[in-house]
Write an enzyme that holds these catalytic residues in place. Sequence first.
Site, PDB file in Angstrom:
ATOM      1  N   VAL A  12       1.444  10.384  -0.585  1.00  0.00           N
ATOM      2  CA  VAL A  12       1.856   8.866   0.409  1.00  0.00           C
ATOM      3  C   VAL A  12       3.293   9.371   0.615  1.00  0.00           C
ATOM      4  O   VAL A  12       4.349   9.422   1.520  1.00  0.00           O
ATOM      5  CB  VAL A  12       2.559   7.924  -0.595  1.00  0.00           C
ATOM      6  CG1 VAL A  12       3.711   6.748  -0.427  1.00  0.00           C
ATOM      7  CG2 VAL A  12       0.871   7.152  -1.200  1.00  0.00           C
ATOM      8  N   ALA A  69       4.877   9.684  -8.782  1.00  0.00           N
ATOM      9  CA  ALA A  69       4.298   9.082 -10.042  1.00  0.00           C
ATOM     10  C   ALA A  69       3.903  10.662 -11.140  1.00  0.00           C
ATOM     11  O   ALA A  69       3.441  11.295 -10.561  1.00  0.00           O
ATOM     12  CB  ALA A  69       3.316   8.220  -9.678  1.00  0.00           C
ATOM     13  N   THR A  71       0.307  10.702 -11.308  1.00  0.00           N
ATOM     14  CA  THR A  71      -1.026  10.009 -10.975  1.00  0.00           C
ATOM     15  C   THR A  71      -2.211  10.866 -12.055  1.00  0.00           C
ATOM     16  O   THR A  71      -3.346  10.371 -11.259  1.00  0.00           O
ATOM     17  CB  THR A  71      -1.257  10.237  -9.626  1.00  0.00           C
ATOM     18  OG1 THR A  71      -1.044  11.119  -9.457  1.00  0.00           O
ATOM     19  CG2 THR A  71       0.422   9.769  -8.218  1.00  0.00           C
ATOM     20  N   TYR A 108       5.273   2.195  -5.432  1.00  0.00           N
ATOM     21  CA  TYR A 108       3.675   2.510  -5.743  1.00  0.00           C
ATOM     22  C   TYR A 108       3.877   1.490  -7.016  1.00  0.00           C
ATOM     23  O   TYR A 108       3.905   1.804  -8.292  1.00  0.00           O
ATOM     24  CB  TYR A 108       4.112   2.975  -4.649  1.00  0.00           C
ATOM     25  CG  TYR A 108       3.813   3.788  -3.523  1.00  0.00           C
ATOM     26  CD1 TYR A 108       3.411   2.576  -2.537  1.00  0.00           C
ATOM     27  CD2 TYR A 108       4.867   4.232  -2.993  1.00  0.00           C
ATOM     28  CE1 TYR A 108       4.044   2.723  -1.443  1.00  0.00           C
ATOM     29  CE2 TYR A 108       5.721   4.896  -2.255  1.00  0.00           C
ATOM     30  CZ  TYR A 108       5.090   3.623  -0.976  1.00  0.00           C
ATOM     31  OH  TYR A 108       5.423   4.095   0.510  1.00  0.00           O
ATOM     32  N   THR A 110      -0.773   0.235  -9.013  1.00  0.00           N
ATOM     33  CA  THR A 110      -1.854   0.789  -8.211  1.00  0.00           C
ATOM     34  C   THR A 110      -2.780  -0.994  -8.875  1.00  0.00           C
ATOM     35  O   THR A 110      -2.496  -2.035  -9.687  1.00  0.00           O
ATOM     36  CB  THR A 110      -2.186   1.701  -9.742  1.00  0.00           C
ATOM     37  OG1 THR A 110      -3.413   1.735  -9.249  1.00  0.00           O
ATOM     38  CG2 THR A 110      -1.617   1.105 -11.630  1.00  0.00           C
ATOM     39  N   ASP A 111      -4.468  -0.431  -8.685  1.00  0.00           N
ATOM     40  CA  ASP A 111      -5.590  -1.480  -8.978  1.00  0.00           C
ATOM     41  C   ASP A 111      -5.484  -1.349 -10.335  1.00  0.00           C
ATOM     42  O   ASP A 111      -5.724  -2.083 -10.775  1.00  0.00           O
ATOM     43  CB  ASP A 111      -6.338  -0.767  -8.467  1.00  0.00           C
ATOM     44  CG  ASP A 111      -7.157   0.410  -8.319  1.00  0.00           C
ATOM     45  OD1 ASP A 111      -6.085   1.176  -8.328  1.00  0.00           O
ATOM     46  OD2 ASP A 111      -8.094   0.870  -7.612  1.00  0.00           O
ATOM     47  N   TYR A 134      -2.226   5.499 -17.863  1.00  0.00           N
ATOM     48  CA  TYR A 134      -1.919   5.024 -15.686  1.00  0.00           C
ATOM     49  C   TYR A 134      -1.465   3.792 -16.007  1.00  0.00           C
ATOM     50  O   TYR A 134      -0.115   3.532 -16.241  1.00  0.00           O
ATOM     51  CB  TYR A 134      -2.495   6.014 -15.434  1.00  0.00           C
ATOM     52  CG  TYR A 134      -2.412   5.928 -13.956  1.00  0.00           C
ATOM     53  CD1 TYR A 134      -1.083   6.654 -13.245  1.00  0.00           C
ATOM     54  CD2 TYR A 134      -3.078   4.866 -12.926  1.00  0.00           C
ATOM     55  CE1 TYR A 134      -1.223   6.133 -12.039  1.00  0.00           C
ATOM     56  CE2 TYR A 134      -2.766   4.718 -11.639  1.00  0.00           C
ATOM     57  CZ  TYR A 134      -1.504   5.370 -11.445  1.00  0.00           C
ATOM     58  OH  TYR A 134      -1.827   5.131  -9.934  1.00  0.00           O
ATOM     59  N   LYS A 138       1.843   1.734 -15.235  1.00  0.00           N
ATOM     60  CA  LYS A 138       2.575   1.537 -13.828  1.00  0.00           C
ATOM     61  C   LYS A 138       2.962   0.198 -14.272  1.00  0.00           C
ATOM     62  O   LYS A 138       3.811  -0.438 -13.247  1.00  0.00           O
ATOM     63  CB  LYS A 138       1.342   1.607 -12.955  1.00  0.00           C
ATOM     64  CG  LYS A 138       0.975   3.331 -12.474  1.00  0.00           C
ATOM     65  CD  LYS A 138       1.910   4.097 -11.971  1.00  0.00           C
ATOM     66  CE  LYS A 138       2.281   3.647 -10.666  1.00  0.00           C
ATOM     67  NZ  LYS A 138       2.750   4.283  -9.161  1.00  0.00           N
TER      68      LYS A 138
HETATM   69  N1  LIG Z   1      -3.280   8.681  -5.624  1.00  0.00           N
HETATM   70  C1  LIG Z   1      -4.039   7.123  -5.899  1.00  0.00           C
HETATM   71  O1  LIG Z   1      -5.224   7.310  -5.883  1.00  0.00           O
HETATM   72  C2  LIG Z   1      -3.898   5.933  -5.993  1.00  0.00           C
HETATM   73  C3  LIG Z   1      -3.835   4.746  -6.319  1.00  0.00           C
HETATM   74  C4  LIG Z   1      -2.605   4.125  -6.685  1.00  0.00           C
HETATM   75  C5  LIG Z   1      -1.818   4.254  -6.738  1.00  0.00           C
HETATM   76  N2  LIG Z   1      -0.973   4.743  -6.388  1.00  0.00           N
HETATM   77  C6  LIG Z   1       0.220   5.211  -6.685  1.00  0.00           C
HETATM   78  O2  LIG Z   1       0.613   5.024  -5.486  1.00  0.00           O
HETATM   79  C7  LIG Z   1       1.847   6.208  -5.180  1.00  0.00           C
HETATM   80  C8  LIG Z   1       1.598   6.881  -4.692  1.00  0.00           C
HETATM   81  O3  LIG Z   1       0.508   8.409  -5.633  1.00  0.00           O
HETATM   82  P1  LIG Z   1       0.221   9.587  -4.254  1.00  0.00           P
HETATM   83  O4  LIG Z   1      -1.051   9.557  -4.382  1.00  0.00           O
HETATM   84  O5  LIG Z   1       1.051   9.754  -3.263  1.00  0.00           O
HETATM   85  O6  LIG Z   1       0.823  10.577  -6.107  1.00  0.00           O
HETATM   86  P2  LIG Z   1       0.067  12.551  -5.923  1.00  0.00           P
HETATM   87  O7  LIG Z   1      -0.226  12.895  -4.048  1.00  0.00           O
HETATM   88  O8  LIG Z   1      -0.465  12.229  -7.084  1.00  0.00           O
HETATM   89  O9  LIG Z   1       2.206  12.797  -5.638  1.00  0.00           O
HETATM   90  C9  LIG Z   1       3.026  12.715  -6.821  1.00  0.00           C
HETATM   91  C10 LIG Z   1       4.138  13.026  -6.754  1.00  0.00           C
HETATM   92  O10 LIG Z   1       5.023  12.449  -7.804  1.00  0.00           O
HETATM   93  C11 LIG Z   1       5.862  14.066  -7.647  1.00  0.00           C
HETATM   94  N3  LIG Z   1       6.166  13.769  -9.654  1.00  0.00           N
HETATM   95  C12 LIG Z   1       5.461  13.968 -10.620  1.00  0.00           C
HETATM   96  N4  LIG Z   1       5.804  14.033 -11.409  1.00  0.00           N
HETATM   97  C13 LIG Z   1       7.329  14.786 -10.784  1.00  0.00           C
HETATM   98  C14 LIG Z   1       8.722  14.862 -11.835  1.00  0.00           C
HETATM   99  N5  LIG Z   1       8.769  14.271 -13.118  1.00  0.00           N
HETATM  100  N6  LIG Z   1       9.278  14.859 -10.900  1.00  0.00           N
HETATM  101  C15 LIG Z   1       9.419  14.401  -9.636  1.00  0.00           C
HETATM  102  N7  LIG Z   1       8.493  14.780  -8.630  1.00  0.00           N
HETATM  103  C16 LIG Z   1       7.323  14.091  -9.502  1.00  0.00           C
HETATM  104  C17 LIG Z   1       4.718  14.643  -7.409  1.00  0.00           C
HETATM  105  O11 LIG Z   1       5.242  16.251  -7.369  1.00  0.00           O
HETATM  106  P3  LIG Z   1       5.202  17.538  -7.865  1.00  0.00           P
HETATM  107  O12 LIG Z   1       4.498  17.889  -6.606  1.00  0.00           O
HETATM  108  O13 LIG Z   1       6.710  18.633  -8.013  1.00  0.00           O
HETATM  109  O14 LIG Z   1       4.228  17.843  -8.354  1.00  0.00           O
HETATM  110  C18 LIG Z   1       4.261  14.163  -6.302  1.00  0.00           C
HETATM  111  O15 LIG Z   1       4.752  14.886  -5.338  1.00  0.00           O
HETATM  112  C19 LIG Z   1       1.587   6.244  -6.751  1.00  0.00           C
HETATM  113  O16 LIG Z   1       3.469   5.415  -7.490  1.00  0.00           O
HETATM  114  C20 LIG Z   1       0.761   5.536  -7.491  1.00  0.00           C
HETATM  115  O17 LIG Z   1       1.146   5.325  -8.491  1.00  0.00           O
HETATM  116  C21 LIG Z   1      -1.862   6.029  -6.093  1.00  0.00           C
END
Ligand SMILES: NC(=O)c1ccc[n+]([C@@H]2O[C@H](COP(=O)([O-])OP(=O)(O)OC[C@H]3O[C@@H](n4cnc5c(N)ncnc54)[C@H](OP(=O)(O)O)[C@@H]3O)[C@@H](O)[C@H]2O)c1
Length: 300
Positions: A12, A69, A71, A108, A110-111, A134, A138
Site C-alpha cells: 500500500v 505494519a 503483517t 490501516y 484489518t478484517d 496480529y 491492530k
Molecule cells: N496485507 C494484507 O493482506 C492486509 C490485510 C488487511 C490489512 N492490512 C493492513 O494494510 C496496511 C498495509 O499493508 P501492506 O500489505 O501494504 O503491508 P506490507 O506490504 O507487508 O508492508 C509493510 C510495510 O511496513 C514496513 N515495516 C515493517 N516493520 C517496520 C519497522 N519496524 N519500521 C519501519 N517500517 C516497517 C515494511 O518495511 P520493510 O520493507 O523495511 O520491511 C513495509 O514497508 C497495514 O496496516 C496492514 O496491517 C494488510
Amino acid sequence: MSTLLIGGTGQVGYELARRLAGEDLVVATRSGERVCEGSREAALDVTDLDAVRALIAEVRPMRVINAAAHTAVDRAEAEPDLAFRINAEAPRAMAEACAGIGARLVHYSTDYVFDGSADAPYRVDDATAPLGVYGRSKRAAEEALLDSGADVLILRTAWVYGLRGQNFLRTMLRLGAERDELGVVDDQIGSPTPAWLIAAVTTQLLDRADVGGIHHLVAAGRTSWCGFASAIFDSAVRRGLLQRAPRVKPIPTSAYPTPARRPAFSVLDTGDLTGIGIHLPDWRDALETTLEGVEAPAVG
Ligand SMILES: NC(=O)c1ccc[n+]([C@@H]2O[C@H](COP(=O)([O-])OP(=O)(O)OC[C@H]3O[C@@H](n4cnc5c(N)ncnc54)[C@H](OP(=O)(O)O)[C@@H]3O)[C@@H](O)[C@H]2O)c1
C-alpha cells in the site's frame, strides 16, 4: 499540503508514494531508500518510538499516512512484543505526535479484528474479537488512535494484493507456472483488494475532514481463496502470463494448518464509503485492472 508517508516500501505504501509524488511528500522507510521520484526520503524504524515522534516534529506535516505494519500474521504469534510495538505502540506515538501539531493521521487496520463467525458483512461498529496476535495488535491501535484526540482516519482493509511484495496473487502466479495441481483453501471468504485501490481511495479521503474514525475499504463482492486462485489463473492464461492453468483443488482450512487462526468470514460492509460516493469495484474487475499492469512475464 505536506504529507509524511511511513512505510513506503510496502504494498500500500508504494502505491501511495506513486500517487502522491510531486506533492510536498516525505516518504519514510526502514532503510531510508528512495521509493519514487518527486519525494524526499527519510529513514525510520517505527520500533524506535522517539524516532517516530522526532520525525513528525521535524517534518511538521499536515498529514501522516501510516502504511507500515507487522503483517506476517503467522510470525506475529511467535513475536507478539514486536507485533504490538509496530502495530500498536508506534501508531499510538504517531497519533500523539499528530495531535500535538494538528496533523491528520491516516492508518490501516484489518478484517482480522473480527473472529469471522458472522454470516453477513461486518459493519464498522460490530463487536471485534481478534483470533490472534496480529488482529489483537491492530485492534489495540484502533482503540489507541480513537482515544488519542488526533484527527484520525482508520481504513480497515483485507486480502491485500498487488504486483509487488508478498501476496496471494504473486504466489499463485509463481506456483501456477510450476505445478499441475494446487490445493487452495475454500472455506475462508473475503474480498481480494488490490493495493492500488486502497491508495486511490485513501487519496480521495485525505482531505475529507468530514470522514474520520473507522471505515471499511475493500473491493466489492466476495470469494474464497480458491475462487480467487481460479480467477487469477483464468485471467493469467487469457493474457498469456501463464501457458496453462493448474487444476485448483478446493481444500478446507483444516488441511492447511497455520500458527495463526484466520477468520472464516472476512467480508466487510463498505456502505459508509459507497454511501458518500466512493466507487469500490467488484474484486474481479479490480483483479483485471491489476493484471493489465503486468508486462509479461514481469511477475514471478
Ligand atoms: N496485507 C494484507 O493482506 C492486509 C490485510 C488487511 C490489512 N492490512 C493492513 O494494510 C496496511 C498495509 O499493508 P501492506 O500489505 O501494504 O503491508 P506490507 O506490504 O507487508 O508492508 C509493510 C510495510 O511496513 C514496513 N515495516 C515493517 N516493520 C517496520 C519497522 N519496524 N519500521 C519501519 N517500517 C516497517 C515494511 O518495511 P520493510 O520493507 O523495511 O520491511 C513495509 O514497508 C497495514 O496496516 C496492514 O496491517 C494488510
